[in-house]
Design an enzyme around this catalytic site. Structure first.
Site, short mmCIF file in Angstrom:
data_model
loop_
_atom_site.label_atom_id
_atom_site.label_comp_id
_atom_site.label_asym_id
_atom_site.label_seq_id
_atom_site.Cartn_x
_atom_site.Cartn_y
_atom_site.Cartn_z
N TYR A 1 -3.10 -0.64 10.41
CA TYR A 1 -2.74 -0.84 8.54
C TYR A 1 -1.32 -0.66 8.32
O TYR A 1 -1.08 -1.26 7.44
CB TYR A 1 -3.79 -0.20 8.35
CG TYR A 1 -3.82 -0.67 6.83
CD1 TYR A 1 -3.59 -2.02 6.62
CD2 TYR A 1 -3.54 0.46 5.72
CE1 TYR A 1 -4.89 -2.42 5.00
CE2 TYR A 1 -3.58 -0.36 4.30
CZ TYR A 1 -3.86 -1.52 4.23
OH TYR A 1 -4.02 -1.36 2.75
N SER B 1 0.51 -1.19 -0.13
CA SER B 1 -0.64 -0.05 0.24
C SER B 1 1.02 0.89 -0.35
O SER B 1 1.96 1.10 0.43
CB SER B 1 -1.40 0.06 0.74
OG SER B 1 -1.92 1.00 1.32
#
Length: 307
Positions: free
Chosen positions: A203, A190
């Site tokens: 996250y 990501s």
């Protein structure tokens, strides 16, 4: 006149040294060329490898990006192994892969937060399909909101699925790749693995860990002389998947949300061209450069204005 002659001689010497270095170190210049084409195009010049008949494991294949990646490999006549905890989603993906031309499709319900479940499923997989040749670590979970409001259990599961599972999967499938000096490991990370994302603290931490593990593992494998095992890391910004339902996105960022189709297409193309790092959209690299160049407080203020 003397100055002109000296300058000409200098360029001749530089040209000779460059020519010699290209002959002596062709892989060095080849890698520079590939990096320039990968980052600045045109990508059509990059050679793509064949994956027909190769055993490809895609985690998180029950929906979203994982399903689309599996479908793209199926259309290239690969042998697919699909892992997820969503049995209905897996069944739907398997059917679509078979219709798309997948050579063989094996479905396994696997909890990626459970190390022993991963190892057991890996043994079953190898007995039925043989060694995994391309491993796509795609499975991931995420939830928006302040870090202090997240439960300990959720944080632990997030770290296990998004990062620890990559290590367990490497322990399961890398030995065969090392023995053959052939294989490919893919990490769907990501942009939050490049720049810490507020409201996505755990996250972001899990994706930083996955990114770091992928890079360190590649360096270790290369140092052991295994030069034909490839590594690809994909770092997209927000993607329009079910996970986004639980993540608050500001109005400024909504125009930057990527489609899962685009991310899957670039991820697969990155694998086919042995691309090391796929950052989506490419301009995110500028944000990463700014992070390393400007004072931290200035960078944080920039983030607040752009997110």
């Amino acid at each position: 006149m003397l100055s002109c002659c000296s300058c000409s001689m200098l360029w001749i010497v530089i040209a000779i040294m460059t020519g010699l270095s290209m002959l002596l170190m062709p892989s060095f210049y080849k890698n520079i060329y590939r990096a320039l084409i990968a980052n600045f195009g045109p990508r059509s010049l990059m050679k793509r490898k064949r994956v027909t008949g190769k055993v490809i494991l895609v985690t998180g294949a029950g929906n979203g990006i994982g399903r689309l990646i599996a479908l793209k490999f199926a259309s290239l006549n690969a042998k697919l192994v699909l892992w997820d905890v969503d049995e209905k989603g897996l069944a739907a993906t398997a059917k679509e892969c078979e219709n798309a031309g997948g050579d063989q499709v094996l479905v396994q319900k696997v909890d990626l937060s459970d190390r022993e479940a991963i190892y057991a499923a890996a043994e079953t997989l190898k007995a039925k399909m043989g060694d995994v040749e391309i491993l796509v670590n795609n499975a991931g979970i995420g939830r928006g909101g302040p870090f202090l409001e997240k439960s300990d259990d959720y944080i632990e599961v997030c770290m296990r699925v998004n990062s620890m599972a990559h290590m367990w999967l490497a322990k399961a499938f890398l030995p065969a790749m090392m023995e053959k000096d052939n294989g490919h490991i893919v990490c769907i990370a990501s942009a939050a693995a490049l720049v810490g994302a507020r409201t996505l603290v755990e996250y972001s931490a899990s994706k930083f860990a996955a990114f770091g593990f992928q890079e360190a593992l590649e360096n270790e494998v290369y140092g052991l002389g295994k030069r034909r095992i490839q590594f690809t890391t994909v770092c997209p910004i927000f993607v329009q998947t079910r996970m986004l339902d639980d993540i608050p996105v500001s109005s400024r960022m909504k125009g930057d949300i990527l489609t899962p189709e685009y991310v899957a297409e670039r991820a697969v193309d990155g694998v086919l061209t042995d691309e090391r790092l796929v950052v989506l959209p490419p301009r995110i690299r500028c944000l990463l450069a700014a992070k390393n160049l400007i004072p931290r407080r200035s960078f944080q203020q920039l983030l607040l204005r752009t997110s």
